[in-house]
Motif scaffolding. Structure first.
Motif, mmCIF file in Angstrom:
data_model
loop_
_atom_site.group_PDB
_atom_site.id
_atom_site.type_symbol
_atom_site.label_atom_id
_atom_site.label_comp_id
_atom_site.label_asym_id
_atom_site.label_seq_id
_atom_site.Cartn_x
_atom_site.Cartn_y
_atom_site.Cartn_z
ATOM 1 N N PHE A 175 5.426 -5.290 0.688
ATOM 2 C CA PHE A 175 5.927 -5.173 -0.806
ATOM 3 C C PHE A 175 6.778 -3.703 -0.649
ATOM 4 N N TYR A 176 6.106 -2.819 -0.015
ATOM 5 C CA TYR A 176 6.342 -1.568 -0.013
ATOM 6 C C TYR A 176 7.435 -0.903 0.597
ATOM 7 N N ASP A 177 8.594 -1.377 0.248
ATOM 8 C CA ASP A 177 9.922 -0.619 1.066
ATOM 9 C C ASP A 177 10.130 0.261 -0.165
ATOM 10 N N LEU B 83 8.661 0.207 -7.730
ATOM 11 C CA LEU B 83 8.223 -0.670 -8.644
ATOM 12 C C LEU B 83 6.683 -0.685 -8.962
ATOM 13 N N PHE B 84 5.996 -0.303 -7.800
ATOM 14 C CA PHE B 84 4.537 -0.148 -8.107
ATOM 15 C C PHE B 84 4.334 0.842 -8.814
ATOM 16 N N GLU B 85 4.937 2.082 -8.533
ATOM 17 C CA GLU B 85 4.737 3.143 -9.636
ATOM 18 C C GLU B 85 5.004 2.947 -11.141
ATOM 19 N N PHE C 85 -5.765 6.830 2.860
ATOM 20 C CA PHE C 85 -5.368 5.710 3.400
ATOM 21 C C PHE C 85 -4.461 4.955 2.436
ATOM 22 N N GLY C 86 -3.132 4.852 2.497
ATOM 23 C CA GLY C 86 -2.404 4.115 1.615
ATOM 24 C C GLY C 86 -2.280 5.177 0.307
ATOM 25 N N SER C 87 -1.582 6.246 0.781
ATOM 26 C CA SER C 87 -1.458 7.163 -0.284
ATOM 27 C C SER C 87 -0.458 7.209 -1.534
ATOM 28 N N GLY C 88 0.579 6.293 -1.098
ATOM 29 C CA GLY C 88 1.564 6.188 -1.979
ATOM 30 C C GLY C 88 2.298 7.491 -2.563
ATOM 31 N N SER C 89 2.009 7.816 -3.879
ATOM 32 C CA SER C 89 2.447 8.895 -4.678
ATOM 33 C C SER C 89 1.654 10.020 -4.425
ATOM 34 N N LEU D 104 -0.478 10.804 -6.464
ATOM 35 C CA LEU D 104 -0.951 11.380 -7.748
ATOM 36 C C LEU D 104 -2.392 11.578 -7.949
ATOM 37 N N LYS D 105 -3.189 10.633 -7.638
ATOM 38 C CA LYS D 105 -4.592 10.677 -7.852
ATOM 39 C C LYS D 105 -4.911 11.813 -6.984
ATOM 40 N N THR D 106 -4.438 11.992 -5.737
ATOM 41 C CA THR D 106 -4.711 13.009 -4.894
ATOM 42 C C THR D 106 -5.061 14.560 -5.480
ATOM 43 N N ILE E 256 -1.765 8.823 4.831
ATOM 44 C CA ILE E 256 -1.125 7.699 5.621
ATOM 45 C C ILE E 256 -0.457 6.642 4.973
ATOM 46 N N ASP E 257 0.561 6.156 5.053
ATOM 47 C CA ASP E 257 1.236 4.976 4.160
ATOM 48 C C ASP E 257 2.325 4.223 5.203
ATOM 49 N N VAL E 258 2.617 3.043 4.736
ATOM 50 C CA VAL E 258 3.482 2.479 5.595
ATOM 51 C C VAL E 258 5.068 2.636 4.752
ATOM 52 N N SER E 259 5.059 3.340 3.698
ATOM 53 C CA SER E 259 6.220 3.505 2.771
ATOM 54 C C SER E 259 6.468 4.992 3.234
ATOM 55 N N VAL F 147 3.500 8.113 9.069
ATOM 56 C CA VAL F 147 3.937 6.917 8.457
ATOM 57 C C VAL F 147 3.186 5.731 9.556
ATOM 58 N N GLY F 148 2.347 4.763 9.095
ATOM 59 C CA GLY F 148 1.584 3.920 9.864
ATOM 60 C C GLY F 148 0.832 2.800 8.932
ATOM 61 N N ASP F 149 0.529 1.964 9.820
ATOM 62 C CA ASP F 149 -0.401 0.900 9.116
ATOM 63 C C ASP F 149 -1.894 1.283 9.386
ATOM 64 N N PHE F 150 -2.579 1.615 8.214
ATOM 65 C CA PHE F 150 -4.094 2.025 8.166
ATOM 66 C C PHE F 150 -4.982 1.228 8.851
ATOM 67 N N SER F 151 -4.429 -0.389 8.870
ATOM 68 C CA SER F 151 -5.463 -1.217 9.419
ATOM 69 C C SER F 151 -5.781 -1.016 10.970
ATOM 70 N N PRO G 188 -8.232 5.176 -2.532
ATOM 71 C CA PRO G 188 -8.261 4.872 -4.131
ATOM 72 C C PRO G 188 -7.316 3.665 -4.377
ATOM 73 N N GLY G 189 -7.284 3.276 -5.736
ATOM 74 C CA GLY G 189 -6.284 2.251 -6.103
ATOM 75 C C GLY G 189 -6.772 1.045 -5.994
ATOM 76 N N SER G 190 -7.705 0.616 -5.398
ATOM 77 C CA SER G 190 -8.453 -0.670 -4.925
ATOM 78 C C SER G 190 -7.566 -1.488 -4.346
ATOM 79 N N THR G 191 -6.849 -0.766 -3.464
ATOM 80 C CA THR G 191 -5.898 -1.118 -2.336
ATOM 81 C C THR G 191 -6.933 -1.951 -1.549
ATOM 82 N N ILE G 192 -8.308 -1.900 -1.271
ATOM 83 C CA ILE G 192 -9.420 -2.736 -0.379
ATOM 84 C C ILE G 192 -9.239 -4.079 -1.001
HETATM 85 N N1 SAH Z 1 -3.250 5.064 -3.357
HETATM 86 C C1 SAH Z 1 -2.337 4.953 -4.648
HETATM 87 C C2 SAH Z 1 -1.084 3.949 -4.118
HETATM 88 C C3 SAH Z 1 -1.845 2.581 -4.104
HETATM 89 S S1 SAH Z 1 -0.660 1.177 -3.900
HETATM 90 C C4 SAH Z 1 -2.947 4.914 -5.564
HETATM 91 O O1 SAH Z 1 -4.148 4.485 -5.747
HETATM 92 O O2 SAH Z 1 -2.239 4.823 -6.789
HETATM 93 C C5 SAH Z 1 -1.173 0.721 -2.203
HETATM 94 C C6 SAH Z 1 -0.459 1.921 -1.223
HETATM 95 O O3 SAH Z 1 -0.840 1.441 0.173
HETATM 96 C C7 SAH Z 1 1.090 1.794 -1.169
HETATM 97 O O4 SAH Z 1 1.644 2.980 -0.997
HETATM 98 C C8 SAH Z 1 1.573 0.811 0.409
HETATM 99 O O5 SAH Z 1 2.465 1.308 0.612
HETATM 100 C C9 SAH Z 1 0.241 1.197 1.069
HETATM 101 N N2 SAH Z 1 -0.138 0.158 1.950
HETATM 102 C C10 SAH Z 1 -0.381 -0.842 1.904
HETATM 103 N N3 SAH Z 1 -0.733 -1.447 3.094
HETATM 104 C C11 SAH Z 1 -0.839 -0.571 3.830
HETATM 105 C C12 SAH Z 1 -0.952 -0.687 5.340
HETATM 106 N N4 SAH Z 1 -1.567 -1.690 5.869
HETATM 107 N N5 SAH Z 1 -1.057 0.574 5.852
HETATM 108 C C13 SAH Z 1 -0.695 1.677 5.259
HETATM 109 N N6 SAH Z 1 -0.185 1.865 4.049
HETATM 110 C C14 SAH Z 1 -0.231 0.674 3.334
#
Ligand code: SAH
Ligand code: AVI
Length: 324
Positions: free
Chosen positions: A42-44, A50-52, A90-94, A96-98, A114-117, A141-145, A164-168
Protein backbone atom coordinates in the motif's frame (compact mmCIF):
# COMPACT_ATOMS: atom_id res chain seq x y z
CA UNK A 1 13.78 10.40 -6.34
CA UNK A 2 15.89 10.94 -3.24
CA UNK A 3 18.04 14.04 -3.20
CA UNK A 4 21.73 13.85 -2.40
CA UNK A 5 21.47 14.81 1.28
CA UNK A 6 18.84 12.20 1.83
CA UNK A 7 20.93 9.57 0.04
CA UNK A 8 23.57 10.17 2.72
CA UNK A 9 20.98 9.96 5.43
CA UNK A 10 19.46 6.79 4.01
CA UNK A 11 22.81 5.06 4.00
CA UNK A 12 21.47 1.81 5.42
CA UNK A 13 19.20 -0.27 3.21
CA UNK A 14 18.13 -3.74 4.18
CA UNK A 15 15.89 -6.35 2.61
CA UNK A 16 14.32 -3.71 0.40
CA UNK A 17 12.23 -5.46 -2.14
CA UNK A 18 12.66 -4.60 -5.79
CA UNK A 19 10.28 -4.71 -8.72
CA UNK A 20 10.78 -8.47 -9.26
CA UNK A 21 9.77 -9.31 -5.68
CA UNK A 22 6.74 -7.03 -6.05
CA UNK A 23 5.79 -8.78 -9.32
CA UNK A 24 6.27 -12.24 -7.77
CA UNK A 25 4.15 -11.30 -4.73
CA UNK A 26 1.36 -9.89 -6.92
CA UNK A 27 1.33 -12.82 -9.34
CA UNK A 28 1.51 -15.34 -6.48
CA UNK A 29 -1.32 -13.62 -4.58
CA UNK A 30 -3.60 -13.31 -7.60
CA UNK A 31 -3.06 -16.99 -8.48
CA UNK A 32 -4.69 -18.24 -5.25
CA UNK A 33 -8.33 -19.39 -5.06
CA UNK A 34 -9.00 -16.43 -2.71
CA UNK A 35 -6.97 -13.74 -4.45
CA UNK A 36 -4.77 -11.69 -2.09
CA UNK A 37 -2.26 -8.85 -2.25
CA UNK A 38 0.24 -8.11 0.56
CA UNK A 39 -0.70 -4.93 2.44
CA UNK A 40 2.89 -3.69 2.77
CA UNK A 41 2.63 -2.62 -0.89
CA UNK A 42 0.00 0.00 0.00
CA UNK A 43 2.80 2.36 0.98
CA UNK A 44 4.22 3.91 -2.15
CA UNK A 45 4.47 7.74 -2.00
CA UNK A 46 0.74 8.16 -2.81
CA UNK A 47 -0.27 5.37 -0.42
CA UNK A 48 1.71 6.97 2.42
CA UNK A 49 -0.04 10.30 1.73
CA UNK A 50 -3.45 8.60 1.73
CA UNK A 51 -2.62 6.82 4.99
CA UNK A 52 -1.79 10.19 6.56
CA UNK A 53 -5.21 11.44 5.39
CA UNK A 54 -6.84 8.37 6.95
CA UNK A 55 -5.24 9.19 10.31
CA UNK A 56 -7.08 12.54 10.30
CA UNK A 57 -10.53 11.14 9.46
CA UNK A 58 -13.28 11.45 12.09
CA UNK A 59 -14.11 7.73 11.74
CA UNK A 60 -10.50 6.55 12.13
CA UNK A 61 -10.22 6.67 15.94
CA UNK A 62 -6.88 4.70 16.36
CA UNK A 63 -4.41 7.49 15.58
CA UNK A 64 -5.88 10.25 17.74
CA UNK A 65 -6.63 7.78 20.56
CA UNK A 66 -3.13 6.33 20.63
CA UNK A 67 -1.61 9.83 20.38
CA UNK A 68 -3.69 10.90 23.41
CA UNK A 69 -2.47 7.84 25.36
CA UNK A 70 1.11 8.75 24.45
CA UNK A 71 0.56 12.41 25.42
CA UNK A 72 -0.75 11.29 28.81
CA UNK A 73 1.98 8.74 29.57
CA UNK A 74 5.04 9.62 27.46
CA UNK A 75 6.98 10.61 30.59
CA UNK A 76 6.49 7.13 32.11
CA UNK A 77 7.32 5.43 28.80
CA UNK A 78 10.44 7.55 28.29
CA UNK A 79 11.66 6.95 31.84
CA UNK A 80 12.64 3.40 30.85
CA UNK A 81 14.89 4.58 28.00
CA UNK A 82 18.48 4.79 29.27
CA UNK A 83 20.58 7.90 28.62
CA UNK A 84 22.46 7.38 25.34
CA UNK A 85 20.11 4.55 24.34
CA UNK A 86 18.65 4.00 20.87
CA UNK A 87 14.96 4.29 20.03
CA UNK A 88 14.18 1.92 17.13
CA UNK A 89 10.82 2.41 15.43
CA UNK A 90 9.30 -0.25 13.17
CA UNK A 91 7.02 1.16 10.43
CA UNK A 92 7.69 4.74 11.47
CA UNK A 93 5.75 6.43 8.62
CA UNK A 94 5.47 10.15 9.42
CA UNK A 95 7.04 9.68 12.92
CA UNK A 96 4.42 12.08 14.33
CA UNK A 97 3.74 9.96 17.42
CA UNK A 98 7.49 9.60 17.96
CA UNK A 99 7.70 13.34 18.53
CA UNK A 100 5.54 12.93 21.63
CA UNK A 101 8.15 10.55 23.11
CA UNK A 102 11.15 12.51 21.84
CA UNK A 103 10.12 15.56 23.87
CA UNK A 104 10.87 13.47 26.96
CA UNK A 105 14.14 12.05 25.61
CA UNK A 106 16.65 14.94 25.42
CA UNK A 107 19.57 12.57 26.04
CA UNK A 108 18.65 9.90 23.51
CA UNK A 109 21.70 8.44 21.71
CA UNK A 110 19.92 8.02 18.37
CA UNK A 111 16.56 7.46 16.71
CA UNK A 112 16.37 4.69 14.10
CA UNK A 113 13.30 4.87 11.85
CA UNK A 114 12.57 1.80 9.72
CA UNK A 115 9.99 1.84 6.93
CA UNK A 116 9.39 0.48 3.42
CA UNK A 117 8.32 3.96 2.32
CA UNK A 118 11.39 6.04 1.41
CA UNK A 119 9.23 9.13 0.85
CA UNK A 120 7.68 8.91 4.34
CA UNK A 121 11.13 8.38 5.92
CA UNK A 122 12.59 11.29 4.01
CA UNK A 123 9.84 13.76 5.02
CA UNK A 124 9.91 12.60 8.65
CA UNK A 125 13.73 12.74 8.94
CA UNK A 126 13.77 16.27 7.56
CA UNK A 127 11.05 17.45 9.96
CA UNK A 128 12.60 15.74 13.02
CA UNK A 129 16.05 17.12 12.28
CA UNK A 130 14.56 20.63 12.12
CA UNK A 131 12.56 20.17 15.33
CA UNK A 132 15.23 18.32 17.34
CA UNK A 133 18.53 19.73 15.98
CA UNK A 134 20.74 17.62 18.26
CA UNK A 135 18.93 14.34 17.56
CA UNK A 136 20.89 11.70 15.62
CA UNK A 137 18.24 10.44 13.14
CA UNK A 138 19.05 7.19 11.28
CA UNK A 139 16.40 6.30 8.70
CA UNK A 140 16.53 2.78 7.25
CA UNK A 141 14.52 1.88 4.15
CA UNK A 142 13.64 -1.77 4.63
CA UNK A 143 11.15 -4.45 5.50
CA UNK A 144 11.01 -4.86 9.27
CA UNK A 145 9.77 -8.44 9.00
CA UNK A 146 13.34 -9.44 8.17
CA UNK A 147 15.99 -9.20 10.90
CA UNK A 148 17.48 -5.71 10.71
CA UNK A 149 21.25 -5.59 11.02
CA UNK A 150 21.72 -2.29 12.83
CA UNK A 151 24.85 -0.18 12.27
CA UNK A 152 27.51 -1.27 14.82
CA UNK A 153 27.39 1.96 16.84
CA UNK A 154 23.59 1.65 17.17
CA UNK A 155 23.72 -2.07 17.97
CA UNK A 156 26.12 -1.32 20.85
CA UNK A 157 23.54 0.91 22.60
CA UNK A 158 20.70 -0.27 24.86
CA UNK A 159 17.68 -0.39 22.57
CA UNK A 160 14.00 0.41 23.03
CA UNK A 161 11.66 -0.64 20.23
CA UNK A 162 8.64 1.47 19.32
CA UNK A 163 5.88 -0.12 17.22
CA UNK A 164 2.82 2.13 17.39
CA UNK A 165 -0.25 2.37 15.17
CA UNK A 166 -1.43 -1.23 15.69
CA UNK A 167 0.64 -2.12 12.63
CA UNK A 168 1.07 -5.47 14.40
CA UNK A 169 -2.63 -6.01 13.66
CA UNK A 170 -1.85 -6.16 9.94
CA UNK A 171 -0.13 -9.52 10.49
CA UNK A 172 -1.83 -12.87 11.20
CA UNK A 173 -1.24 -14.04 14.80
CA UNK A 174 1.40 -16.53 13.57
CA UNK A 175 3.20 -13.84 11.54
CA UNK A 176 2.91 -11.33 14.38
CA UNK A 177 4.43 -13.80 16.81
CA UNK A 178 7.35 -14.35 14.46
CA UNK A 179 7.69 -10.58 14.09
CA UNK A 180 7.85 -10.07 17.86
CA UNK A 181 10.62 -12.69 18.00
CA UNK A 182 12.53 -10.93 15.21
CA UNK A 183 12.20 -7.61 17.07
CA UNK A 184 13.42 -9.26 20.28
CA UNK A 185 16.53 -10.47 18.46
CA UNK A 186 17.14 -7.01 16.91
CA UNK A 187 16.72 -5.26 20.28
CA UNK A 188 18.73 -7.76 22.34
CA UNK A 189 20.32 -7.92 24.82
CA UNK A 190 17.67 -6.85 27.32
CA UNK A 191 15.50 -4.91 24.88
CA UNK A 192 12.23 -3.20 25.66
CA UNK A 193 9.31 -2.66 23.31
CA UNK A 194 6.46 -0.14 23.38
CA UNK A 195 3.75 -1.47 21.08
CA UNK A 196 0.29 -0.20 20.19
CA UNK A 197 -2.58 -2.65 19.70
CA UNK A 198 -6.12 -1.74 18.69
CA UNK A 199 -8.75 -3.22 21.00
CA UNK A 200 -11.84 -5.29 20.19
CA UNK A 201 -15.02 -3.20 20.10
CA UNK A 202 -18.42 -3.03 18.46
CA UNK A 203 -18.21 -4.01 14.79
CA UNK A 204 -20.08 -0.87 13.62
CA UNK A 205 -17.34 1.45 14.95
CA UNK A 206 -14.72 -0.81 13.40
CA UNK A 207 -16.32 -1.00 9.96
CA UNK A 208 -16.86 2.79 9.84
CA UNK A 209 -13.17 3.32 10.68
CA UNK A 210 -12.24 1.27 7.59
CA UNK A 211 -15.01 2.53 5.28
CA UNK A 212 -15.13 6.27 5.82
CA UNK A 213 -17.77 8.54 4.31
CA UNK A 214 -15.23 10.62 2.36
CA UNK A 215 -13.88 7.52 0.56
CA UNK A 216 -10.24 8.03 1.60
CA UNK A 217 -9.82 4.39 2.73
CA UNK A 218 -11.37 3.28 -0.56
CA UNK A 219 -8.80 5.39 -2.43
CA UNK A 220 -6.01 3.91 -0.25
CA UNK A 221 -7.17 0.39 -1.10
CA UNK A 222 -7.59 1.09 -4.84
CA UNK A 223 -4.17 2.77 -4.98
CA UNK A 224 -2.69 -0.73 -4.75
CA UNK A 225 -4.13 -1.53 -8.20
CA UNK A 226 -2.91 1.85 -9.50
CA UNK A 227 0.57 0.99 -8.21
CA UNK A 228 0.46 -2.40 -9.98
CA UNK A 229 -0.62 -0.68 -13.21
CA UNK A 230 2.15 1.89 -12.93
CA UNK A 231 5.05 -0.21 -11.68
CA UNK A 232 4.27 -3.60 -13.23
CA UNK A 233 2.47 -2.54 -16.40
CA UNK A 234 -0.82 -3.91 -15.05
CA UNK A 235 -4.13 -3.41 -16.80
CA UNK A 236 -6.56 -3.10 -13.88
CA UNK A 237 -9.64 -0.99 -14.57
CA UNK A 238 -9.91 0.91 -11.28
CA UNK A 239 -13.53 1.83 -11.98
CA UNK A 240 -14.49 -1.86 -12.04
CA UNK A 241 -13.47 -2.64 -8.43
CA UNK A 242 -15.01 -1.32 -5.24
CA UNK A 243 -13.66 -1.09 -1.72
CA UNK A 244 -15.21 -3.28 0.97
CA UNK A 245 -14.43 -3.47 4.71
CA UNK A 246 -16.00 -6.26 6.78
CA UNK A 247 -15.55 -7.42 10.36
CA UNK A 248 -14.74 -11.12 10.62
CA UNK A 249 -15.84 -12.03 14.17
CA UNK A 250 -14.39 -15.54 14.07
CA UNK A 251 -10.85 -14.24 13.55
CA UNK A 252 -11.40 -10.91 15.34
CA UNK A 253 -10.25 -8.85 12.40
CA UNK A 254 -11.31 -6.21 9.91
CA UNK A 255 -10.74 -7.40 6.36
CA UNK A 256 -10.35 -5.07 3.40
CA UNK A 257 -11.23 -6.36 -0.04
CA UNK A 258 -11.38 -5.02 -3.60
CA UNK A 259 -14.49 -6.48 -5.19
CA UNK A 260 -14.88 -6.90 -8.94
CA UNK A 261 -18.10 -5.19 -10.07
CA UNK A 262 -18.32 -7.25 -13.29
CA UNK A 263 -16.73 -10.28 -14.96
CA UNK A 264 -13.36 -9.10 -16.23
CA UNK A 265 -9.71 -9.88 -16.87
CA UNK A 266 -6.59 -8.00 -15.84
CA UNK A 267 -2.99 -8.62 -16.88
CA UNK A 268 0.17 -8.24 -14.81
CA UNK A 269 3.53 -8.72 -16.53
CA UNK A 270 1.82 -10.68 -19.31
CA UNK A 271 -0.08 -12.99 -16.91
CA UNK A 272 -3.88 -12.78 -17.22
CA UNK A 273 -6.17 -13.05 -14.21
CA UNK A 274 -9.90 -13.62 -14.52
CA UNK A 275 -12.43 -12.16 -12.06
CA UNK A 276 -16.05 -13.20 -11.61
CA UNK A 277 -18.61 -10.52 -10.76
CA UNK A 278 -18.46 -10.13 -6.96
CA UNK A 279 -15.09 -11.92 -6.64
CA UNK A 280 -12.70 -10.18 -4.27
CA UNK A 281 -9.01 -9.56 -3.76
CA UNK A 282 -8.27 -9.68 -0.02
CA UNK A 283 -5.86 -6.79 0.54
CA UNK A 284 -5.54 -6.31 4.32
CA UNK A 285 -6.32 -7.76 7.74
CA UNK A 286 -6.42 -5.60 10.81
CA UNK A 287 -6.62 -7.81 13.92
CA UNK A 288 -8.16 -6.47 17.12
CA UNK A 289 -7.00 -7.83 20.48
CA UNK A 290 -8.23 -7.78 24.06
CA UNK A 291 -5.55 -6.76 26.58
CA UNK A 292 -5.11 -10.28 28.10
CA UNK A 293 -5.10 -11.80 24.61
CA UNK A 294 -2.30 -9.47 23.51
CA UNK A 295 -0.30 -10.08 26.69
CA UNK A 296 -0.56 -13.89 26.30
CA UNK A 297 0.48 -13.49 22.76
CA UNK A 298 3.53 -11.37 23.69
CA UNK A 299 4.52 -13.97 26.31
CA UNK A 300 4.42 -16.71 23.69
CA UNK A 301 6.93 -14.68 21.65
CA UNK A 302 9.37 -14.45 24.58
CA UNK A 303 8.35 -11.01 25.90
CA UNK A 304 7.29 -10.23 29.47
CA UNK A 305 4.31 -7.84 29.58
CA UNK A 306 4.95 -4.88 31.89
CA UNK A 307 2.66 -1.84 32.04
CA UNK A 308 -0.29 -1.26 29.73
CA UNK A 309 -1.91 2.09 29.06
CA UNK A 310 -5.34 2.64 27.56
CA UNK A 311 -7.92 5.43 27.02
CA UNK A 312 -11.08 5.97 29.09
CA UNK A 313 -13.28 4.43 26.38
CA UNK A 314 -10.96 1.39 26.06
CA UNK A 315 -10.58 1.83 22.32
CA UNK A 316 -6.81 1.32 22.08
CA UNK A 317 -3.94 -0.09 24.16
CA UNK A 318 -0.23 0.65 24.42
CA UNK A 319 1.88 -2.15 25.93
CA UNK A 320 5.31 -2.13 27.49
CA UNK A 321 7.15 -5.42 26.96
CA UNK A 322 10.49 -6.51 28.38
CA UNK A 323 12.74 -9.15 26.90
CA UNK A 324 12.96 -12.25 29.13
N1 SAH B 1 3.79 4.22 12.96
C1 SAH B 1 2.95 5.16 12.22
C2 SAH B 1 2.60 4.63 10.82
C3 SAH B 1 1.69 3.42 10.82
S1 SAH B 1 1.21 3.01 9.15
C4 SAH B 1 1.72 5.45 13.01
O1 SAH B 1 1.53 4.84 14.04
O2 SAH B 1 0.93 6.31 12.59
C5 SAH B 1 2.22 1.61 8.88
C6 SAH B 1 3.62 2.00 8.45
O3 SAH B 1 4.39 0.82 8.39
C7 SAH B 1 3.66 2.64 7.08
O4 SAH B 1 4.47 3.79 7.10
C8 SAH B 1 4.25 1.56 6.18
O5 SAH B 1 5.01 2.08 5.10
C9 SAH B 1 5.08 0.75 7.15
N2 SAH B 1 5.21 -0.67 6.84
C10 SAH B 1 4.20 -1.56 6.57
N3 SAH B 1 4.71 -2.79 6.40
C11 SAH B 1 6.06 -2.67 6.56
C12 SAH B 1 7.14 -3.61 6.51
N4 SAH B 1 6.91 -4.90 6.28
N5 SAH B 1 8.38 -3.15 6.73
C13 SAH B 1 8.63 -1.82 6.97
N6 SAH B 1 7.65 -0.91 7.02
C14 SAH B 1 6.38 -1.32 6.82
C1 AVI C 1 -1.20 0.70 9.46
N1 AVI C 1 -2.36 -0.05 9.89
C2 AVI C 1 -2.31 -0.36 11.32
C3 AVI C 1 -3.65 0.52 9.48
C4 AVI C 1 -4.81 -0.29 10.12
O1 AVI C 1 -5.63 0.33 10.79
O2 AVI C 1 -4.84 -1.51 9.96
C5 AVI C 1 -3.78 0.55 7.97
C6 AVI C 1 -5.13 0.97 7.52
N2 AVI C 1 -5.86 0.32 6.63
C7 AVI C 1 -6.99 0.97 6.46
N3 AVI C 1 -7.03 2.03 7.23
C8 AVI C 1 -5.85 2.06 7.90
Amino acid sequence: MLNLDMRDLLSERYALEGEDEFAAAVIGGLSRPQKTLPCRYFYDARGSELFEEITRLPEYYPTRTEAAILEAHAGEMAAGVPRGGALVEFGSGSSLKTEILLRYLPRLGCYVSIDVSASALEDAARRLTARFPTLDVRPIVGDFSFPIVLPADVAARPKTGFFPGSTIGNFTPAEAQRLLRVFRASLSPGGRLIVGADLKKDPRTLVQAYDDAAGVTAAFNLNLLARINRELGGSFDLTAFHHEAIYNPRDGRIEMHLVSTRPQEAAVRGRRFRFRQGESIHTENSYKYSIPQFQDFARSAGWQPQRVWTDAAALFSVHELASV
